[in-house]
Motif scaffolding. Structure first.
Motif, PDB file in Angstrom:
ATOM      1  N   THR A  37      -0.621  -2.370   8.989  1.00  0.00           N
ATOM      2  CA  THR A  37       0.357  -2.216   7.912  1.00  0.00           C
ATOM      3  C   THR A  37      -0.237  -2.627   6.580  1.00  0.00           C
ATOM      4  O   THR A  37      -0.065  -1.956   5.561  1.00  0.00           O
ATOM      5  N   ASP A  38      -0.982  -3.761   6.577  1.00  0.00           N
ATOM      6  CA  ASP A  38      -1.622  -4.215   5.340  1.00  0.00           C
ATOM      7  C   ASP A  38      -2.611  -3.177   4.828  1.00  0.00           C
ATOM      8  O   ASP A  38      -2.687  -2.893   3.639  1.00  0.00           O
ATOM      9  N   THR A  39      -3.397  -2.624   5.741  1.00  0.00           N
ATOM     10  CA  THR A  39      -4.380  -1.618   5.345  1.00  0.00           C
ATOM     11  C   THR A  39      -3.692  -0.387   4.791  1.00  0.00           C
ATOM     12  O   THR A  39      -4.099   0.159   3.753  1.00  0.00           O
ATOM     13  N   ALA A  40      -2.638   0.064   5.455  1.00  0.00           N
ATOM     14  CA  ALA A  40      -1.912   1.248   4.989  1.00  0.00           C
ATOM     15  C   ALA A  40      -1.283   0.994   3.617  1.00  0.00           C
ATOM     16  O   ALA A  40      -1.310   1.863   2.740  1.00  0.00           O
ATOM     17  N   GLU A  97       2.978   9.186   9.948  1.00  0.00           N
ATOM     18  CA  GLU A  97       3.910   9.413   8.851  1.00  0.00           C
ATOM     19  C   GLU A  97       4.492   8.087   8.374  1.00  0.00           C
ATOM     20  O   GLU A  97       4.490   7.083   9.103  1.00  0.00           O
ATOM     21  N   ALA A  98       4.989   8.077   7.137  1.00  0.00           N
ATOM     22  CA  ALA A  98       5.574   6.854   6.577  1.00  0.00           C
ATOM     23  C   ALA A  98       6.523   7.230   5.442  1.00  0.00           C
ATOM     24  O   ALA A  98       6.457   8.328   4.874  1.00  0.00           O
ATOM     25  N   GLY A 130      -8.154  10.464   7.092  1.00  0.00           N
ATOM     26  CA  GLY A 130      -7.825   9.055   6.901  1.00  0.00           C
ATOM     27  C   GLY A 130      -7.152   8.742   5.585  1.00  0.00           C
ATOM     28  O   GLY A 130      -6.848   7.581   5.300  1.00  0.00           O
ATOM     29  N   GLN A 131      -6.873   9.782   4.789  1.00  0.00           N
ATOM     30  CA  GLN A 131      -6.216   9.590   3.499  1.00  0.00           C
ATOM     31  C   GLN A 131      -4.715   9.858   3.616  1.00  0.00           C
ATOM     32  O   GLN A 131      -4.267  10.669   4.429  1.00  0.00           O
ATOM     33  N   TRP A 132      -3.937   9.150   2.768  1.00  0.00           N
ATOM     34  CA  TRP A 132      -2.503   9.370   2.705  1.00  0.00           C
ATOM     35  C   TRP A 132      -2.185  10.412   1.631  1.00  0.00           C
ATOM     36  O   TRP A 132      -2.847  10.484   0.596  1.00  0.00           O
TER      37      TRP A 132
END
Length: 403
Positions: A37-40, A97-98, A130-132
């Motif tokens: 979560t921190d990384t995201a 997803e987020a 790996g990118q959002w």
């Protein structure tokens, strides 16, 4: 006392050292990594920074690389001095997803003295590289839309105005700018004071668009030509107010009515810092109408037809309009009577005590800070009268002007 301070300082240092040791141990146990979560969250913050920079730079390809590229074209005409995002929460789901809760902060160049801050909800996807990426960007729950949510924004700058519209022709926006440019000097002549002497006018496609900007049902504003949004009693550092037009109702007005309405709303912009919870609506709305009609030469009967009808029938109101009488969702005739009653109260003050005293009375009422005693104190201080005496004079003035 000095010894105690030294003891506390030493204890605090020991706590810090212990925390560092525990933190280091935790890092070793976690093999130096952070939680997913921190990384995201960090990755999404970087994404938002790139997206904001693309907006300010006018860089369409860079914006497209962050996702949801169609929104960029909607924003291009908006003259921006600042644009940034602050991630407040990230909700991850399965499948990469987020949903991100974001505070958007932006400032219109030459207009806003402080940033406008609004809540947004972003739908995100983590793709194979790996990118959002942003899939959708919409207003947060219970938050009004921004103009670009409704379509491509067009902008016209006037001498004293910035007009932003969606679904409107450039000629239409220039006409609005002309009306606003005439309204600003008229308001300054009446009110004076230190205000920005510039207005922002938003023109959505329809009544539904107006309601969307305000985050309210369209039924609340049906028949209302325009409203002004802003921070009541706001400091000089507050963002500039926005005048939001209902093109459906405003469009049926003649040139005279359009000018009066826009001058009325511009008055609210000018008087905002002097308008507080202590200011009754009969005074704030009545004063805005007084400025709107001030140099038009309209008689009381011409400008207050609903109240003239009531007075002619022998039913002169017993009291000044209450705040509840100004509700948009009620009886249209009673709403008109409330506005007309407030206007005639302000007109009476200008006729009897003078225009300067009217402005002083407005400021004195707002400066009280709370409603209880505000009008009474301002009447005694500025007009040398009492509410009972004032109401009796107002009723007599209605009969004289409208009878």
């Amino acid at each position: 006392m000095a010894g105690r301070r030294r003891g506390w300082g030493a204890w605090r240092v020991r706590v810090v050292v212990l925390w560092l040791l525990v933190g280091s141990l935790g890092s070793l146990v976690a093999c130096g990594g952070r939680s997913g979560t921190d990384t995201a969250s960090a990755d999404v913050r970087r994404l938002l920074d790139r997206r904001a920079a693309a907006v300010l730079d006018g860089d369409a390809p860079a914006y497209a690389r962050t996702g949801a590229p169609a929104e960029f074209s909607r924003l291009r005409a908006l003259p921006l001095a600042a644009w940034s995002y602050r991630l407040t929460a990230l909700h991850r789901t399965e499948g990469g997803e987020a949903t991100a809760d974001v505070e958007l902060s932006y400032r219109v160049e030459g207009i806003d003295r402080a940033p406008v801050k609004v809540g947004r909800t972003l739908s995100l996807t983590e793709r194979g590289d790996g990118q959002w990426y942003v899939d959708a960007d919409r207003p947060a729950r219970k938050t009004g839309q921004q103009l670009w949510d409704q379509g491509t924004v067009e902008a016209v700058r006037g001498t004293h105005s910035l007009v932003l519209g969606v679904g409107q022709s450039p000629e239409t926006l220039r006409r609005y700018a002309g009306l606003a440019d005439r309204a600003v000097p008229a308001v300054t002549e009446a009110w004076g004071g230190a205000w920005t002497r510039r207005v922002v006018v938003l023109i959505p496609k329809s009544l539904e668009g107006m309601a969307g900007l305000l985050g309210s049902p369209a039924s609340s504003y049906r028949g209302i030509a325009a409203v002004t949004t802003g921070e009541t009693g706001g400091s000089v550092k507050a963002p500039a107010d926005r005048i939001i037009v209902n093109p459906d109702a405003y469009g049926v007005l003649g040139d005279f009515g359009k000018q009066v309405v826009l001058t009325h709303e511009t008055t609210h912009v000018a008087t905002r810092t002097a308008t507080t919870a202590a200011t009754p609506l009969w005074l704030s709305e009545g004063y805005a109408d007084w400025v709107g009609y001030r140099s038009t030469g309209r008689t009381a009967v011409q400008a207050a037809p609903e109240l003239a009808r009531v007075v002619a029938s022998g039913e002169t109101p017993d009291a000044l309009p209450r705040d509840a009488d100004f509700g948009f969702g009620g009886d249209g005739a009673k709403l008109a009577q409330a506005y007309e009653g407030g206007w005639l109260a302000c007109r009476m003050i200008a006729d009897r005590w003078g225009e300067v005293r009217l402005g002083e009375f407005y400021r004195a009422a707002g400066a009280h800070g709370k409603r209880a005693g505000a009008v009474e104190g301002a009447m005694e201080q500025v007009l040398g009268t009492t509410p009972a005496e004032f109401t009796a004079l107002w009723r007599e003035y209605l009969r004289d002007q409208l009878g």
